[in-house]
Design a protein around this motif. Sequence first.
Motif, PDB file in Angstrom:
ATOM      1  N   SER A 181       0.839  -1.202   0.000  1.00 33.36           N
ATOM      2  CA  SER A 181       0.000   0.000   0.000  1.00 33.36           C
ATOM      3  C   SER A 181       0.874   1.253   0.000  1.00 33.36           C
ATOM      4  N   PRO A 182       0.787   2.085  -1.038  1.00 32.63           N
ATOM      5  CA  PRO A 182       1.565   3.333  -1.058  1.00 32.63           C
ATOM      6  C   PRO A 182       1.231   4.244   0.115  1.00 32.63           C
ATOM      7  N   VAL A 183      -0.027   4.245   0.523  1.00 30.68           N
ATOM      8  CA  VAL A 183      -0.431   5.080   1.649  1.00 30.68           C
ATOM      9  C   VAL A 183       0.267   4.624   2.919  1.00 30.68           C
ATOM     10  N   PHE A 184       0.285   3.322   3.160  1.00 33.24           N
ATOM     11  CA  PHE A 184       0.972   2.767   4.326  1.00 33.24           C
ATOM     12  C   PHE A 184       2.441   3.166   4.308  1.00 33.24           C
ATOM     13  N   ASN A 185       3.097   3.024   3.168  1.00 35.38           N
ATOM     14  CA  ASN A 185       4.523   3.336   3.049  1.00 35.38           C
ATOM     15  C   ASN A 185       4.813   4.799   3.344  1.00 35.38           C
ATOM     16  N   VAL A 186       4.019   5.680   2.775  1.00 39.59           N
ATOM     17  CA  VAL A 186       4.249   7.117   2.957  1.00 39.59           C
ATOM     18  C   VAL A 186       4.021   7.523   4.412  1.00 39.59           C
ATOM     19  N   LEU A 187       2.989   6.960   5.039  1.00 37.25           N
ATOM     20  CA  LEU A 187       2.705   7.310   6.432  1.00 37.25           C
ATOM     21  C   LEU A 187       3.782   6.769   7.369  1.00 37.25           C
ATOM     22  N   VAL A 188       4.306   5.576   7.097  1.00 34.56           N
ATOM     23  CA  VAL A 188       5.415   5.053   7.898  1.00 34.56           C
ATOM     24  C   VAL A 188       6.640   5.938   7.721  1.00 34.56           C
ATOM     25  N   LEU A 189       6.918   6.348   6.501  1.00 33.46           N
ATOM     26  CA  LEU A 189       8.047   7.233   6.240  1.00 33.46           C
ATOM     27  C   LEU A 189       7.878   8.571   6.958  1.00 33.46           C
ATOM     28  N   GLN A 190       6.651   9.042   7.015  1.00 35.59           N
ATOM     29  CA  GLN A 190       6.376  10.273   7.766  1.00 35.59           C
ATOM     30  C   GLN A 190       6.742  10.102   9.235  1.00 35.59           C
ATOM     31  N   GLY A 191       6.337   8.966   9.823  1.00 36.33           N
ATOM     32  CA  GLY A 191       6.666   8.708  11.223  1.00 36.33           C
ATOM     33  C   GLY A 191       8.164   8.651  11.455  1.00 36.33           C
ATOM     34  N   ILE A 192       8.898   8.066  10.516  1.00 43.71           N
ATOM     35  CA  ILE A 192      10.357   7.982  10.621  1.00 43.71           C
ATOM     36  C   ILE A 192      10.974   9.371  10.673  1.00 43.71           C
ATOM     37  N   VAL A 193      10.581  10.220   9.735  1.00 47.68           N
ATOM     38  CA  VAL A 193      11.158  11.569   9.660  1.00 47.68           C
ATOM     39  C   VAL A 193      10.794  12.400  10.887  1.00 47.68           C
ATOM     40  N   LEU A 194       9.544  12.342  11.317  1.00 49.68           N
ATOM     41  CA  LEU A 194       9.122  13.150  12.468  1.00 49.68           C
ATOM     42  C   LEU A 194       9.862  12.743  13.740  1.00 49.68           C
ATOM     43  N   ASN A 195      10.000  11.441  13.971  1.00 42.92           N
ATOM     44  CA  ASN A 195      10.676  11.009  15.199  1.00 42.92           C
ATOM     45  C   ASN A 195      12.169  11.281  15.169  1.00 42.92           C
ATOM     46  N   ALA A 196      12.801  11.025  14.033  1.00 42.45           N
ATOM     47  CA  ALA A 196      14.242  11.262  13.942  1.00 42.45           C
ATOM     48  C   ALA A 196      14.569  12.722  14.186  1.00 42.45           C
ATOM     49  N   THR A 197      13.806  13.603  13.586  1.00 38.36           N
ATOM     50  CA  THR A 197      14.076  15.033  13.735  1.00 38.36           C
ATOM     51  C   THR A 197      13.742  15.522  15.141  1.00 38.36           C
ATOM     52  N   TYR A 198      12.619  15.079  15.690  1.00 38.43           N
ATOM     53  CA  TYR A 198      12.209  15.600  16.997  1.00 38.43           C
ATOM     54  C   TYR A 198      13.090  15.065  18.123  1.00 38.43           C
ATOM     55  N   TYR A 199      13.299  13.761  18.165  1.00 32.59           N
ATOM     56  CA  TYR A 199      14.117  13.188  19.247  1.00 32.59           C
ATOM     57  C   TYR A 199      15.540  13.744  19.201  1.00 32.59           C
ATOM     58  N   GLY A 200      16.103  13.794  17.996  1.00 35.55           N
ATOM     59  CA  GLY A 200      17.454  14.328  17.870  1.00 35.55           C
ATOM     60  C   GLY A 200      17.541  15.782  18.267  1.00 35.55           C
ATOM     61  N   THR A 201      16.539  16.566  17.881  1.00 35.97           N
ATOM     62  CA  THR A 201      16.534  17.994  18.197  1.00 35.97           C
ATOM     63  C   THR A 201      16.395  18.239  19.690  1.00 35.97           C
ATOM     64  N   VAL A 202      15.506  17.499  20.360  1.00 36.23           N
ATOM     65  CA  VAL A 202      15.325  17.674  21.804  1.00 36.23           C
ATOM     66  C   VAL A 202      16.608  17.319  22.554  1.00 36.23           C
ATOM     67  N   PHE A 203      17.305  16.281  22.110  1.00 37.54           N
ATOM     68  CA  PHE A 203      18.584  15.916  22.727  1.00 37.54           C
ATOM     69  C   PHE A 203      19.563  17.087  22.632  1.00 37.54           C
ATOM     70  N   VAL A 204      19.687  17.665  21.446  1.00 39.92           N
ATOM     71  CA  VAL A 204      20.617  18.778  21.237  1.00 39.92           C
ATOM     72  C   VAL A 204      20.175  20.016  22.013  1.00 39.92           C
ATOM     73  N   LEU A 205      18.879  20.313  22.004  1.00 36.84           N
ATOM     74  CA  LEU A 205      18.381  21.495  22.710  1.00 36.84           C
ATOM     75  C   LEU A 205      18.577  21.390  24.214  1.00 36.84           C
ATOM     76  N   SER A 206      18.454  20.173  24.763  1.00 40.65           N
ATOM     77  CA  SER A 206      18.672  19.996  26.203  1.00 40.65           C
ATOM     78  C   SER A 206      20.106  20.364  26.578  1.00 40.65           C
ATOM     79  N   LEU A 207      21.072  19.957  25.744  1.00 34.85           N
ATOM     80  CA  LEU A 207      22.462  20.330  25.987  1.00 34.85           C
ATOM     81  C   LEU A 207      22.685  21.818  25.724  1.00 34.85           C
ATOM     82  N   TYR A 208      22.018  22.351  24.717  1.00 36.10           N
ATOM     83  CA  TYR A 208      22.161  23.773  24.371  1.00 36.10           C
ATOM     84  C   TYR A 208      21.695  24.676  25.513  1.00 36.10           C
TER      85      TYR A 208
END
Length: 460
Positions: free
Chosen positions: A270-297
């Motif tokens: 399902s293309p819809v399934f694939n795109v939504l999973v990819l969305q979850g990947i990008v959102l979590n990678a960016t948010y978790y990584g950013t919060v880690f950096v901001l906490s140190l900042y």
Amino acid sequence: MEETAASSGRKTKSPFIFIVGTTSLAFVVSQLDVSIVNIALPQISASFKADISELQWIVDAYTIAFAVLMLSAGGMSDLLGSKRLFQFGLLVFGIASAGCGFAWNPFSLIAFRVLQGVGAAAMIPSSLSILNQSFAHEPTQRSKAVAWWTAAGGVSIAAGPILGGLLMHVSNWRMIFFVNVPICLIGILLSIKLTESEKHTNKGFDIPGQFTWMLALTALIAAIIELHHLGFNNPIIYGALIFSAIMFIIFLRIERKAKSPILPLDLFKSPVFNVLVLQGIVLNATYYGTVFVLSLYLQNVLGYPSLTAGMAFLPLTAGFIISNLISAKLMAKYGTRVPIIIGLTISAIGYAGLLIAQAHTPYWQLFFPFIIIPLGMGLAVPAMTTGILSTVTKTRSGTASAVLNTTRQAAGAMGVAVFGAMTNGGPEAIVHAITVSSLISAAGIVCILLLIYRYLKISK
């Protein structure tokens, strides 16, 4: 108020608020421990004399275990019943949290963080499966339930630094783990009244798939975390990367032939399934990584004490609360596509706003991106989760939710590993890491936005 059971059309014994509230407790503690630890990193480092690499492992040990076991947990949820696995996860998570609080060195803390990940992996797909099966015949109620469930998790991620700052102000970093124990106990007691969901009794257990997936992901993230210490030319690093790639290829071959794969590859037709999973990947990678950096900042660059740094994350909490509730209303009126597109656009703008962060940037200038990023995510994530569940049958809801959350947690660990590696080198490196990570985050979300616009149709 009674709701219609997903499994047979009969009415459940549990009201809407009770089902959503009980299942959300699991999401609360699991997501709380993703972010609450970040604000405690400087204090943990001082207590154990831990370096950046050990701090990354303290954060990522949890998310790696969470990610590598959730695929199996999703299948076990469908096989054994969601309620039973949900209660098991709460019990393990509570025990592991107590162990983290009593940790005596970095290694023991990392070990108990792994055990926390085991508990979280059992809780999340089973809790979402309980929701999906409870309201499968009522799409509006399901959307509302998922929105409240994701709101609880989103608020927990954002509130983690705030709660962590408060707890360390009155006690020390150990209290951020002890606070999970009573929450888990309450969840176990409340879950007794939940109705057991349908079981997918013809499923087996894919041990080879689980083993190879675990090796592939762990080796990849370990290589990224240790890269700045050992260098890319070190045989351990490139050896781990090659090993990870080989294990991942073997994993895919196993899943193609397995009778009961932990990752059913037909889901990805399902293309819809694939795109939504990819969305979850990008959102979590960016948010978790950013919060880690901001906490140190906030603490190592701007010099904020832990309580002040924690309170600085307050806009993130407010943003998640507001947008998650709005998302449910938008889904009821426009379907999943509109809130996702609006949410991703807002988040991309928020990450771009972090480019102003420098060594002496006043906090009021950071307020805008701090509230805009969670506003966008809170709109997009409930719609994403609802969209994933709508692509599968109810007996595969545990597996589908496990796939989504596995990839999200793996991406979160990757985000911490990649963005965290940029911070090694003192305040200047941390400021540079914010600039680079913000650009990567904004660009990644824009790419996902284009895919959503292309593949996700307008439907309720």
